[in-house]
Scaffold this active site. Structure first.
Site, PDB file in Angstrom:
ATOM      1  CG  HIS A   1     -20.111   6.875 -24.036  1.00  0.00           C
ATOM      2  ND1 HIS A   1     -21.669   7.303 -24.510  1.00  0.00           N
ATOM      3  CD2 HIS A   1     -20.537   5.340 -24.128  1.00  0.00           C
ATOM      4  CE1 HIS A   1     -22.414   6.844 -24.945  1.00  0.00           C
ATOM      5  NE2 HIS A   1     -21.754   5.259 -24.627  1.00  0.00           N
TER       6      HIS A   1
ATOM      7  CE  LYS B   1      -3.926  -7.140   3.709  1.00  0.00           C
ATOM      8  NZ  LYS B   1      -4.197  -6.833   2.530  1.00  0.00           N
TER       9      LYS B   1
ATOM     10  CD  GLU C   1      -8.774  -5.948  -7.269  1.00  0.00           C
ATOM     11  OE1 GLU C   1      -9.984  -5.009  -6.336  1.00  0.00           O
ATOM     12  OE2 GLU C   1      -8.419  -6.483  -6.163  1.00  0.00           O
TER      13      GLU C   1
ATOM     14  CD  GLU D   1      -3.949  -1.776  -4.475  1.00  0.00           C
ATOM     15  OE1 GLU D   1      -3.964  -1.764  -2.880  1.00  0.00           O
ATOM     16  OE2 GLU D   1      -3.657  -3.455  -4.958  1.00  0.00           O
TER      17      GLU D   1
ATOM     18  CD1 TRP E   1       0.543   4.403   5.406  1.00  0.00           C
ATOM     19  CD2 TRP E   1      -0.541   6.213   5.596  1.00  0.00           C
ATOM     20  NE1 TRP E   1      -0.087   4.418   3.709  1.00  0.00           N
ATOM     21  CE2 TRP E   1      -0.547   5.606   4.054  1.00  0.00           C
ATOM     22  CE3 TRP E   1      -1.783   6.738   5.935  1.00  0.00           C
ATOM     23  CZ2 TRP E   1      -1.646   6.578   3.452  1.00  0.00           C
ATOM     24  CZ3 TRP E   1      -2.289   7.828   5.295  1.00  0.00           C
ATOM     25  CH2 TRP E   1      -2.057   8.041   4.252  1.00  0.00           C
TER      26      TRP E   1
ATOM     27  CE  LYS F   1      -5.364  -7.147  -5.538  1.00  0.00           C
ATOM     28  NZ  LYS F   1      -5.842  -5.116  -5.229  1.00  0.00           N
TER      29      LYS F   1
ATOM     30  NE  ARG G   1      -2.638  -0.417  13.051  1.00  0.00           N
ATOM     31  CZ  ARG G   1      -3.892  -1.838  12.782  1.00  0.00           C
ATOM     32  NH1 ARG G   1      -4.419  -2.771  13.241  1.00  0.00           N
ATOM     33  NH2 ARG G   1      -5.122  -0.570  13.314  1.00  0.00           N
TER      34      ARG G   1
ATOM     35  CG  ASN H   1      -3.534   4.846  14.422  1.00  0.00           C
ATOM     36  OD1 ASN H   1      -3.364   5.018  12.694  1.00  0.00           O
ATOM     37  ND2 ASN H   1      -3.927   3.076  13.847  1.00  0.00           N
ATOM     38  N   GLY H   2      -4.347   8.000  13.315  1.00  0.00           N
ATOM     39  CA  GLY H   2      -4.928   8.972  13.453  1.00  0.00           C
ATOM     40  C   GLY H   2      -4.880  10.074  13.284  1.00  0.00           C
TER      41      GLY H   2
ATOM     42  CB  CYS I   1      -0.249   4.529  12.818  1.00  0.00           C
ATOM     43  SG  CYS I   1      -0.154   5.968  11.089  1.00  0.00           S
TER      44      CYS I   1
HETATM   45  O1  M6R Z   1      -9.975  -3.218   4.961  1.00  0.00           O
HETATM   46  P1  M6R Z   1     -10.429  -3.428   4.077  1.00  0.00           P
HETATM   47  O2  M6R Z   1     -11.118  -4.417   3.281  1.00  0.00           O
HETATM   48  O3  M6R Z   1     -11.980  -2.530   4.283  1.00  0.00           O
HETATM   49  O4  M6R Z   1      -9.587  -2.563   3.175  1.00  0.00           O
HETATM   50  C1  M6R Z   1     -10.776  -1.314   1.975  1.00  0.00           C
HETATM   51  C2  M6R Z   1      -9.101  -0.846   1.058  1.00  0.00           C
HETATM   52  O5  M6R Z   1      -8.380   0.206   1.157  1.00  0.00           O
HETATM   53  C3  M6R Z   1      -8.815  -2.136   0.016  1.00  0.00           C
HETATM   54  O6  M6R Z   1      -9.541  -3.628   0.013  1.00  0.00           O
HETATM   55  C4  M6R Z   1      -7.291  -1.663  -0.488  1.00  0.00           C
HETATM   56  O7  M6R Z   1      -8.603  -1.062  -1.286  1.00  0.00           O
HETATM   57  C5  M6R Z   1      -6.619  -3.211  -1.234  1.00  0.00           C
HETATM   58  N1  M6R Z   1      -6.056  -3.084  -0.378  1.00  0.00           N
HETATM   59  C6  M6R Z   1      -6.401  -2.924  -2.378  1.00  0.00           C
HETATM   60  O8  M6R Z   1      -5.783  -3.635  -3.134  1.00  0.00           O
END
Ligand code: M6R
Length: 618
Positions: free
Chosen positions: A514, A613, A491, A498, A78, A495, A27, A104-105, A2
């Protein structure tokens, strides 16, 4: 999550707010709304399912906030409580429309508050937890209190971490914001004859570079020519104004079709920024002046915890391995949301290193607070200047990646790996564990990184072809790696999840037998990270096992490898590089595979569904 922006000043408020929302859209982008004082005794509220739609609606209604003075609040959402609908979009108002609130929260006790308000005759118009705040503030102003007093009074009733901003039609020109815990910050922008409140300094920078960051439990009351800070009880606070070093650069994609494509392509330059003023390539040394510890303090460390979430956690896993290898100190990576709730034995000899590009992630901040309470030493790797994480840590190592607009982290992760690499060399040297020659070799390896990344980016066409021809019709993918390549495999899988919404699993390759091997079939290709190195033969063994079960393999292998083309179905080549540099290089083709698969599926890689983000709620 947010984004909040509010303005009080001489200019029409609506255009300033809408353009601020565009900056804050990263956000959360489920819905957006604006509330302006028009001198009519109510707040004019407009809501829409996105900032573009809101901008159209505002233009169509000719809403400017043209009362004197001009005052408005705005929000991009959000969703937490209640679906993505117009009634759930902010601002939320009191029944008489005279109080409007953006939030926000999470209000953890909202059910209890809602029941209390409903019992007293309040009718709710949304499913959100946020709406209770509008009614609580309204109840206090009805009792004759000022907006600032009413906001403090409402804030004291809320449980959990929240930031909210309110305006009241009967007090023209006034906006009040409060921060409770770590639910995303509130920055106050100080201008000549105007003031702003926003979740992120970026939304303030087009107007002023003078700011105050609110701390938890602080309230800011702004008017065009006045700002006042208090605590939750109304005690005045003297908050120094800080001139931020950041300047506003309108986010632009340049020649790239998406911000993510631009951010992947920028990585060779951004890693150079992450080394600037820290690495001396001539002497082969690394200096980190941001670290405030003496040699004795560094030698006293007997345990390192590297903590973060999501992509940042994958960086932590790499960092923990490298720090342990170079310093001899036991080091472990921990998911911050787990670290905060287990009874971890932290003490003053523990060094907690947190990684968070936003500096706002609720779980990471909570784990940091735990470490502070235990008296642990604390460093943070962060991109966003002045954020809460930087206030808690003893030392801040900025990533230097530059603003990342794409919701999926790419260049910020690459830079965090580079900073962790430097930190491992630095700690190893300060503890006399790393000989000068070895440190100098590591520095020399690092000096090649920008060029190697540039080479990988040039080769991106092959990933686009693979994405279009092989991945676009798949539903499942397995990513395998060993050692420092295991977090990279995780990672790569993250990606793909996401951006392309494919089911992708990242595993240590040794774990495959396993359980995950049961999934292998021609329906589930495997991305195998198999560069030359100590564990190469083991990876070759894993690839044979996948092939023997009819699985297709896309291997990332070192140029010159003569075995891999005969073994894997597809090979993406990596340049020859040293042990700790290769993992960084594997990121580039995996980012490109995910990006191109997303585009081929007709998705928007910059704004994947359901994500934000900055994850400021736990
Ligand atoms: O702002 P941060 O690095 O603490 O964010 C942590 C995760 O939310 C962030 O890395 C998220 O997994 C990525 N946007 C993924 O691409």
């Amino acid at each position: 999550m947010c984004g909040i922006i509010a303005y009080a000043g001489p200019k029409p408020a609506a255009p300033i707010l809408v353009s601020g929302l565009r900056t804050l859209e990263y956000r959360g982008y489920d819905s957006a709304g604006i509330g302006v004082q028009n001198g009519s005794g109510v707040i004019t509220v407009t809501r829409a399912l996105g900032v573009d739609q809101l901008a159209d609606a505002v233009a169509a209604q000719d809403i400017n906030g043209e009362s004197a003075p001009n005052v408005g609040i705005a929000h991009t959402r959000w969703a937490t409580h209640g679906g993505v609908t117009i009634p759930n979009a902010h601002p939320h108002t009191s029944a008489d429309g005279r109080v409007a609130v953006v939030h926000n929260g999470i209000v953890e006790n909202y059910m209890e508050l809602r029941t209390e308000l409903v019992d007293s005759g309040v009718e709710f118009t949304s499913e959100t937890d946020s709406e209770v705040i509008a009614h609580l503030v309204s109840r206090c102003v009805e009792a004759g209190e000022t907006l600032a007093t009413a906001v403090r009074c409402a804030a004291r009733r809320l449980h959990g971490a929240s930031s909210f901003v309110a305006t009241f039609a009967d007090q023209p020109g006034v906006i009040v914001g409060v921060r409770l815990g770590n639910a995303g910050g509130i920055v106050v922008g100080i201008g000549d004859g105007f003031h702003l409140l926003a979740s992120d300094v970026l939304a303030i920078l087009p107007h002023t570079d003078r700011v105050v960051y609110l701390r938890s439990g602080e309230v800011a009351s702004i008017e065009p020519s006045r700002v006042e800070f208090t605590d939750l009880l109304g005690e005045p606070l003297d908050r120094p104004v800080f001139k931020t070093g950041r300047s506003f650069e309108a986010a632009a994609k340049g020649e790239h079709p998406h911000f993510m494509a631009k951010e992947i392509a920028e990585q060779s330059e951004t890693v150079s920024s992450a080394m600037r003023r820290r690495v001396d390539f001539e002497s082969g040394t690394i200096d980190l002046p941001e670290i405030p510890y003496t040699d004795d303090e560094i030698r006293s460390i007997d345990r390192v915890i590297v903590s973060g979430m999501g992509t940042s956690l994958h960086s932590c896993m790499y960092g923990a391995q490298m720090i342990e290898a170079l310093t001899g100190i036991p080091a472990q990576a921990e998911n911050a949301s787990e670290l905060r709730y287990r009874n971890t034995a932290l003490n003053e000899r523990t060094l907690v290193i947190s990684v968070t590009q936003s500096g706002e992630t609720a779980d990471t901040l909570a784990a940091m607070e735990l470490a502070s309470a235990a008296g642990s030493k604390q460093l943070v790797l962060v991109e966003a200047e002045g954020t809460q994480a930087t206030l808690v840590a003893d030392g801040t190592l900025y990533l230097g990646a530059g603003q990342e607009i794409g919701v999926a982290s790419t260049k910020t992760m690459m830079c965090s790996l580079v900073v962790l690499y430097q930190l491992a060399v630095y700690l190893g040297t300060r503890r006399d564990r790393l000989a000068a020659q070895r440190a100098s070799d590591l520095v020399s390896d690092l000096s090649r990184l920008p060029g190697l990344i540039a080479e990988m980016i040039e080769d991106g066409g092959r990933c686009e072809k693979l994405a279009k021809e092989k991945l676009v019709d798949k539903r499942h993918l397995l990513y395998l790696g060993r050692g420092a390549l295991h977090p990279m495999a995780m990672e790569g899988a993250l990606k793909m999840k996401e951006l392309a919404y494919l089911h992708a699993e990242g595993y240590p390759a040794g774990e495959m037998k396993h359980g995950p091997i049961a999934l292998i079939s021609e329906e589930m290709p495997t991305v195998a990270l198999a560069p030359q190195g100590a564990l190469y033969d083991k990876m070759v063994g894993n690839i044979h096992e996948v092939k023997a079960r009819g699985g297709e393999v896309i291997a990332l292998a070192t140029r010159g490898d003569e075995i891999m083309p005969g073994l894997a179905d597809e090979v993406l080549w990596l340049p020859v590089a040293s042990q700790w540099i290769v993992p960084m290089l594997t990121l580039v083709p995996m980012q490109q595979l995910a990006y191109h698969t997303s585009v081929a599926l007709g998705l928007d890689p910059d704004k994947p569904r359901n994500l934000a983000k900055s994850v400021t709620v736990e």
